[in-house]
Motif scaffolding. Structure first.
Motif, PDB file in Angstrom:
ATOM      1  N   GLY A 145      -7.718  -1.975  -1.807  1.00  0.00           N
ATOM      2  CA  GLY A 145      -7.555  -3.410  -1.583  1.00  0.00           C
ATOM      3  C   GLY A 145      -6.678  -4.060  -2.645  1.00  0.00           C
ATOM      4  N   GLU A 146      -6.867  -3.655  -3.895  1.00  0.00           N
ATOM      5  CA  GLU A 146      -6.037  -4.194  -4.976  1.00  0.00           C
ATOM      6  C   GLU A 146      -4.562  -3.866  -4.753  1.00  0.00           C
ATOM      7  OE1 GLU A 146      -7.966  -6.526  -6.694  1.00  0.00           O
ATOM      8  OE2 GLU A 146      -7.004  -5.732  -8.495  1.00  0.00           O
ATOM      9  N   LEU A 147      -4.293  -2.610  -4.402  1.00  0.00           N
ATOM     10  CA  LEU A 147      -2.903  -2.191  -4.168  1.00  0.00           C
ATOM     11  C   LEU A 147      -2.316  -2.944  -2.979  1.00  0.00           C
ATOM     12  CD1 LEU A 147      -3.505   1.613  -4.730  1.00  0.00           C
ATOM     13  CD2 LEU A 147      -1.925   0.217  -6.088  1.00  0.00           C
ATOM     14  N   ALA A 148      -3.118  -3.117  -1.929  1.00  0.00           N
ATOM     15  CA  ALA A 148      -2.644  -3.840  -0.740  1.00  0.00           C
ATOM     16  C   ALA A 148      -2.267  -5.273  -1.106  1.00  0.00           C
ATOM     17  CB  ALA A 148      -3.714  -3.814   0.341  1.00  0.00           C
ATOM     18  N   ARG A 149      -3.092  -5.920  -1.911  1.00  0.00           N
ATOM     19  CA  ARG A 149      -2.766  -7.289  -2.339  1.00  0.00           C
ATOM     20  C   ARG A 149      -1.526  -7.290  -3.228  1.00  0.00           C
ATOM     21  NH1 ARG A 149      -8.366  -7.518  -1.844  1.00  0.00           N
ATOM     22  NH2 ARG A 149      -8.745  -6.528  -3.850  1.00  0.00           N
ATOM     23  N   ASP A 150      -1.501  -6.399  -4.208  1.00  0.00           N
ATOM     24  CA  ASP A 150      -0.369  -6.366  -5.153  1.00  0.00           C
ATOM     25  C   ASP A 150       0.944  -6.030  -4.448  1.00  0.00           C
ATOM     26  OD1 ASP A 150      -2.135  -6.884  -7.162  1.00  0.00           O
ATOM     27  OD2 ASP A 150      -2.015  -4.887  -8.086  1.00  0.00           O
ATOM     28  N   MET A 151       0.890  -5.138  -3.457  1.00  0.00           N
ATOM     29  CA  MET A 151       2.122  -4.680  -2.800  1.00  0.00           C
ATOM     30  C   MET A 151       2.480  -5.546  -1.595  1.00  0.00           C
ATOM     31  SD  MET A 151       1.501  -0.563  -3.216  1.00  0.00           S
ATOM     32  CE  MET A 151       3.116  -0.022  -2.679  1.00  0.00           C
TER      33      MET A 151
END
Ligand code: 5GP
Length: 121
Positions: free
Chosen positions: A69-75
């Motif tokens: 989820g963090e990567l999805a938000r960041d990317m």
């Protein structure tokens, strides 16, 4: 368990396009991407399959999904949507026996995710 290619990536014995690392996990690009974004989120702990996850690994496994989820938000693809998959064993097509969460994004992914091999079965 036998050492896998992912242990060698963790130890930097073979190269990978690493996008994130912390004390307990590593994220790198899949060598054979199935979508415009295809990351592998792995624990540094060697766990062969979902069947080998123990009670004390529960927080670690949660960490992998939190990271997705963090990567999805960041990317920037959290709102568009994405898929996480963890294959287990032969019938699921698992090829590397060090658990890994596939994170696929960047296009409509379709469902169910049949492969040609499965369609023939
Ligand atoms: P599985 O089929 O076990 O769920 O997924 C294993 C994944 O690891 C595959 O998508 C495959 O492309 C990827 N893979 C296998 N070897 C390597 C490697 O040496 N480097 C990277 N970056 N990915 C790999």
């Amino acid at each position: 368990m036998a050492e896998t290619i992912f242990s060698k990536i963790i130890k930097r014995e073979i190269p990978a396009d690493i996008v994130y690392e912390d004390d307990i996990s590593l994220v790198f690009k899949d060598i054979n991407p199935q979508a415009p974004v295809h990351l592998l989120i792995i624990p540094k702990k060697e766990i062969a399959t979902i069947n080998d996850i123990s009670k004390e690994d529960r927080e670690l496994i949660g960490h992998l999904y939190w990271l997705a989820g963090e990567l999805a938000r960041d990317m920037g693809f959290a709102e568009d949507g994405y898929r996480t998959v963890m294959n287990c064993g032969e019938n699921a097509g698992q090829t590397v026996f060090h658990i890994h969460l596939h994170l696929l994004a960047g296009k409509p992914l379709g469902w169910p995710p049949y492969t040609d091999r499965m369609k023939q079965a």
